[in-house]
Design a protein around this motif. Structure first.
Motif, short mmCIF file in Angstrom:
data_model
loop_
_atom_site.label_atom_id
_atom_site.label_comp_id
_atom_site.label_asym_id
_atom_site.label_seq_id
_atom_site.Cartn_x
_atom_site.Cartn_y
_atom_site.Cartn_z
N LEU A 185 3.03 2.20 8.24
CA LEU A 185 2.72 2.54 6.85
C LEU A 185 3.82 3.42 6.24
O LEU A 185 4.09 3.34 5.04
CB LEU A 185 1.38 3.27 6.76
N TYR A 186 4.43 4.23 7.08
CA TYR A 186 5.45 5.18 6.62
C TYR A 186 6.55 4.45 5.85
O TYR A 186 7.13 3.47 6.31
CB TYR A 186 6.05 5.92 7.81
N GLY A 187 6.81 4.94 4.64
CA GLY A 187 7.90 4.39 3.84
C GLY A 187 7.53 3.20 2.99
O GLY A 187 8.31 2.78 2.13
N CYS A 205 -2.78 8.91 1.25
CA CYS A 205 -1.62 8.04 1.42
C CYS A 205 -0.34 8.85 1.60
O CYS A 205 0.53 8.51 2.42
CB CYS A 205 -1.47 7.11 0.21
N LYS A 206 -0.22 9.93 0.85
CA LYS A 206 0.98 10.76 0.97
C LYS A 206 1.07 11.38 2.35
O LYS A 206 2.17 11.60 2.88
CB LYS A 206 0.96 11.84 -0.12
N GLY A 207 -0.07 11.67 2.96
CA GLY A 207 -0.07 12.19 4.32
C GLY A 207 0.48 11.20 5.33
O GLY A 207 0.99 11.60 6.38
N PHE A 208 0.37 9.92 5.04
CA PHE A 208 0.93 8.89 5.91
C PHE A 208 2.40 8.61 5.61
O PHE A 208 3.02 7.79 6.28
CB PHE A 208 0.14 7.57 5.75
N GLY A 209 2.94 9.27 4.61
CA GLY A 209 4.33 9.04 4.26
C GLY A 209 4.55 7.82 3.39
O GLY A 209 5.67 7.31 3.28
#
Length: 326
Positions: A142-144, A163-167
């Protein structure tokens, strides 16, 4: 004493309403039947009815309730697109629960996404049969990736924070953007073009009906994931099915379905489902369907019961109308 007719009762509803109603001078009778024009006759002698998002509260139903002396329809949910407001106006007050737990719904959306992506549901079934093969279980980081969020109300904002916590990079579309939120807003077409994953967190209106359709999906990236925990009719399900078959859509996770009224919340395992679109989309290996359960946490159920009962008390005892939608 205020007499209340409670429709479409489920065991988890009754637990919280029974406990919290001890604080009020209410008499509540619980019915398993959904509210519609056939069951509305059962409201005779009651002051209010408690209804849910899958009840059919059309003009015929409202007329029967009104003639039976019902003064209030208390929706124990946030949604109210199933209520005919033109028929209710001037006859019956309609209230709702505007917020019960944005965390419950946002967290379920993330759970669906993680399950769809990393295929933990398939791994669970395999390992119970001692099948430890990893074939077919490949997901992606999920990151990026770019998450497109449609609707930035309370639930949408909580979802964005997660979602921001997952990058994830987050972009959002909302016709009424919160300019003080720091959210990166784009128009709907750009969101469709740029997103790797799209999650729906908006109400169902005439403007959002079937906003995800063949035309909007054509603008999306090949292999995009779509998550819907809002209202089923935001998506044209037949168009979605065709896009999945054409491998345009990489996967879909749906907690809602546009024709769910007679199906969701019920045990249909012993029946032949006549809805061919639902049967076909559930059969797809890259689709997850949950039965409108995103709200189903202890905290949310407590808040739903508390606010619903308070709405009724404020109207009948305090002569105050809070959370009225009609």
């Amino acid at each position: 004493m205020v007499k209340i007719c409670f429709y479409d009762t489920k065991p988890y509803d009754k637990i919280y309403f029974e406990e919290l109603s001890k604080n009020y001078d209410f008499e509540i009778d619980y019915l398993e039947s959904k509210l519609n024009h056939k069951t509305a006759v059962l409201s005779n002698g009651y002051d209010a009815v408690v209804a849910f998002v899958n009840d059919t509260i059309d003009s015929k139903t409202i007329d029967i309730l009104y003639n039976n002396g019902v003064k209030m329809i208390a929706m124990r949910c946030a949604g109210y697109n199933n209520v005919d407001f033109k028929a209710a106006k001037g006859k019956i007050h309609v209230v709702r629960v505007p917020a019960y737990s944005p965390y419950a719904v946002a967290e379920h959306a993330i759970a669906l996404l993680l399950t769809l992506n990393r295929k933990t549901h398939k791994a669970y079934i395999r390992t119970r049969d001692f099948n430890f093969s990893l074939n077919g279980l490949v997901g992606f980081d999920l990151y990026g990736k770019t998450m497109g969020v449609i609707g930035t109300g309370k639930i949408g904002k909580v979802f964005i924070d997660i979602c921001k916590g997952f990058g994830l990079k987050v972009i959002a579309y909302d016709p009424y953007p919160d300019k003080e939120s720091g959210i990166q807003y784009v128009d709907f077409n750009e969101l469709c073009k740029e997103s790797d994953i799209i999650s729906l967190h908006c109400p169902l209106t005439k403007d959002t009906l079937h906003m995800i359709n063949s035309k909007s999906m054509d603008k999306m990236k090949d292999g995009v994931y779509i998550i819907n925990t809002s209202r089923g009719a935001l998506i044209d399900t037949e168009d979605l099915l065709n896009a999945i078959k054409d491998e345009k859509i990489g996967g879909a996770a749906l907690d809602v379905y546009e024709e769910e009224t007679e199906l969701f919340y019920e045990d249909m395992s012993y029946k032949i489902i006549q809805d061919d679109v639902l049967s076909r989309i559930i059969s797809m290996p890259n689709v997850i369907v949950s039965s409108h359960q995103a709200f189903l946490t202890n905290e949310a159920l407590h808040n739903i019961a508390d606010t619903t009962l308070l709405n009724i008390k404020r109207f009948f005892v305090d002569n105050i109308l809070e959370n009225e939608v009609c």
